[in-house]
Design an enzyme around this catalytic site. Structure first.
Site, mmCIF file in Angstrom:
data_model
loop_
_atom_site.group_PDB
_atom_site.id
_atom_site.type_symbol
_atom_site.label_atom_id
_atom_site.label_comp_id
_atom_site.label_asym_id
_atom_site.label_seq_id
_atom_site.Cartn_x
_atom_site.Cartn_y
_atom_site.Cartn_z
ATOM 1 N N ASP A 177 -66.239 21.049 -25.438
ATOM 2 C CA ASP A 177 -65.768 20.002 -24.521
ATOM 3 C C ASP A 177 -66.891 19.043 -24.144
ATOM 4 O OD1 ASP A 177 -66.679 22.356 -23.248
ATOM 5 O OD2 ASP A 177 -65.764 21.812 -21.348
ATOM 6 N N HIS A 217 -67.691 17.888 -15.451
ATOM 7 C CA HIS A 217 -66.245 17.833 -15.235
ATOM 8 C C HIS A 217 -65.969 17.328 -13.819
ATOM 9 C CE1 HIS A 217 -65.222 20.048 -18.861
ATOM 10 N NE2 HIS A 217 -66.046 21.005 -18.527
ATOM 11 N N ASP A 246 -71.811 22.017 -16.627
ATOM 12 C CA ASP A 246 -70.632 22.675 -16.048
ATOM 13 C C ASP A 246 -70.813 23.044 -14.562
ATOM 14 O OD1 ASP A 246 -68.727 22.722 -18.113
ATOM 15 O OD2 ASP A 246 -69.741 24.376 -19.097
ATOM 16 N N HIS A 298 -73.114 28.280 -17.857
ATOM 17 C CA HIS A 298 -72.499 29.591 -18.005
ATOM 18 C C HIS A 298 -72.594 30.152 -19.408
ATOM 19 C CE1 HIS A 298 -68.446 28.313 -19.827
ATOM 20 N NE2 HIS A 298 -69.163 27.217 -19.792
ATOM 21 N N TYR A 329 -62.826 26.520 -9.943
ATOM 22 C CA TYR A 329 -63.765 26.436 -11.069
ATOM 23 C C TYR A 329 -64.804 27.561 -10.960
ATOM 24 C CZ TYR A 329 -66.643 23.935 -14.509
ATOM 25 O OH TYR A 329 -67.347 23.573 -15.621
ATOM 26 N N HIS A 360 -60.138 27.007 -21.891
ATOM 27 C CA HIS A 360 -60.672 28.295 -22.346
ATOM 28 C C HIS A 360 -59.588 29.202 -22.901
ATOM 29 C CE1 HIS A 360 -64.404 27.714 -19.619
ATOM 30 N NE2 HIS A 360 -64.672 27.392 -20.865
ATOM 31 N N GLU A 390 -70.884 23.876 -25.732
ATOM 32 C CA GLU A 390 -69.436 24.113 -25.791
ATOM 33 C C GLU A 390 -68.735 22.811 -26.176
ATOM 34 O OE1 GLU A 390 -67.906 26.274 -22.413
ATOM 35 O OE2 GLU A 390 -66.121 26.890 -23.527
ATOM 36 N N HIS A 448 -75.306 21.422 -23.090
ATOM 37 C CA HIS A 448 -74.476 22.615 -23.341
ATOM 38 C C HIS A 448 -73.702 22.388 -24.624
ATOM 39 C CE1 HIS A 448 -71.764 25.881 -22.683
ATOM 40 N NE2 HIS A 448 -70.851 25.262 -21.967
HETATM 41 FE FE1 FEO Z 1 -68.824 25.371 -20.835
HETATM 42 FE FE2 FEO Z 1 -67.230 22.509 -19.824
HETATM 43 O O1 FEO Z 1 -67.857 23.786 -21.050
#
Ligand code: FEO
Length: 396
Positions: free
Chosen positions: A83, A225, A164, A145, A192, A23, A81, A79
């Site tokens: 990643d 993750h 996430d 998130h 996290y 991030h 994002e 999601h």
């Molecule tokens: Fe919100 Fe692991 O990306």
């Protein structure tokens, strides 16, 4: 080596051993991370989430070990994002018939990131996609998130794929919670939560309650993750509820910076005072400490004491990032106080108190300040300040 998460559900993600921040350098990842993706084999074939773009090849190799990617019918994008979506274009190169299943906000975001001429199926909470012997059920999770976030649930396997949520940044050769050191796992899960989900705690509580009311049986939680929770998945759910409700231990975090050592002497005398009351303390000097680690420590500590020397009638600039960070995280149920030394004139303690109030930290003691170098009497006042703060902690 194939990693089977549940019957006909395989981990096909990638391990990023070397990433040390996330991030945009706001989150230190000392242990690296993984980008978890899952392949589900049935009459129809689905992939849930992908990886960061540079890891697309690693993911595709894992898929090819199990199945010809041409057979993939659906890519579930929990999601947008990057990643988790960074490898979608690569997967689609080899899976041309695949349709992307996601929320409408995710669709909007994916198109604005990748500009692909892709097939989409947008879903809402309660919608399902039938694969044959099993169905995928979707649960929107806005702001957990990001606005687009959703969870995927496979009833036949009692398997929750929450992206996430419930993740941790750990790169390991092991994939499951019963294979790794539990203390490391919970420590990274707390970091996290503290660094990503803390300001969204009310939504975390609501989402967990919603899932409980849906009566979903959960045997395994496979986040996007880190480690997969299969030994006792409800343990991390309970920890999330505890963190989200602001439940904390009777501990103190002291965070400070010092120009010529006076504020540091104050900090250490205050620490002695707190410790003398039997309350554990962690002490962090800001420029040499990792902000993400401090935030994690604060998650489970009831109290925070912040100190700074005064410079230009204000705090040292090194103290500002911590105060700005906790202002954004909005920790619940914390108590705190300010301290610091000054020379020509004051200013630091007022700034600290103001920022702590903005972060919703309850100020429970008047700020403590010392001119120039603290003498023995003033160090005694610092110890007394620590004792008084410890009593507030014990009484809270
Ligand atoms: Fe919100 Fe692991 O990306």
């Amino acid at each position: 080596m194939r990693v089977e998460v549940a019957k006909d559900v395989y981990w096909v993600g990638a391990i990023d051993w070397n990433v040390r921040n996330f991030h945009g350098f706001t989150y230190s990842t000392h242990r690296g991370t993984t980008y978890n993706a899952y392949l589900i084999l049935d009459d129809k074939v689905a992939v849930v989430d992908t990886t960061l773009a540079p890891f697309a090849g690693e993911m595709m190799e894992r898929i090819r070990e199990i199945i010809n990617p041409e057979k993939i019918d659906y890519i579930i994008a929990n999601h947008l994002e990057t990643d988790h979506s960074g490898a979608i274009a690569e997967v689609l190169k080899y899976a041309p018939k695949a349709e992307i299943v996601c929320t409408s906000k995710c669709r909007e975001g994916l198109l604005k990131h990748y500009f692909g001429d892709w097939k989409f199926l947008t879903v809402k909470t309660g919608d399902t996609v039938n694969l044959g012997k099993r169905s995928l059920k979707f649960i929107e999770a806005p702001m957990l998130h990001w606005p687009d976030s959703m969870f995927t649930y496979i009833e036949a396997e009692s398997l929750l794929l929450p992206n996430d949520a419930f993740g941790q940044h750990i790169a390991t050769s092991e994939r499951f919670d019963d294979e790794v050191d539990e203390r490391v796992l919970m420590d990274e899960a707390a970091k996290y939560y503290a660094n990503i989900l803390w300001p969204l705690s009310l939504l975390v509580i609501k989402k967990i309650e919603e899932i409980q009311q849906m009566g979903l049986r959960i045997k395994t939680i496979a986040p996007s993750h880190g480690i997969i929770w299969r030994r006792d998945p409800l343990k991390i759910v309970a920890a999330y509820l505890r963190w989200a409700r602001g439940e904390s231990a009777k501990r103190v975090v002291v965070v400070y910076d010092t120009m010529w050592g006076s504020t540091e002497r104050m900090a250490k005398a205050i620490l002695e005072g707190v410790t003398s009351e039997g309350v554990p303390v962690s002490l962090y000097r800001l420029p040499v400490s990792d902000l993400g680690d401090i935030i994690k420590d604060l998650l489970e500590a009831k109290g925070v004491l912040v100190g700074s020397s005064t410079v230009n009638a204000d705090i040292l600039h090194t103290v500002a990032p911590f105060l700005e960070e906790i202002k954004g995280l909005k920790p619940r149920g914390k108590i705190g106080a300010a301290f610091g030394s000054y020379g020509w004139g004051g200013g630091a303690i007022e700034t600290i108190e103001g920022k702590l109030k903005q972060a919703k930290v309850e100020i429970v003691l008047p700020a403590l300040t010392v001119k120039w170098v603290p003498d023995e009497k003033e160090l005694g006042r610092c110890r007394e300040f620590g004792v008084e703060f410890a009593k507030k902690i014990k009484g809270a």
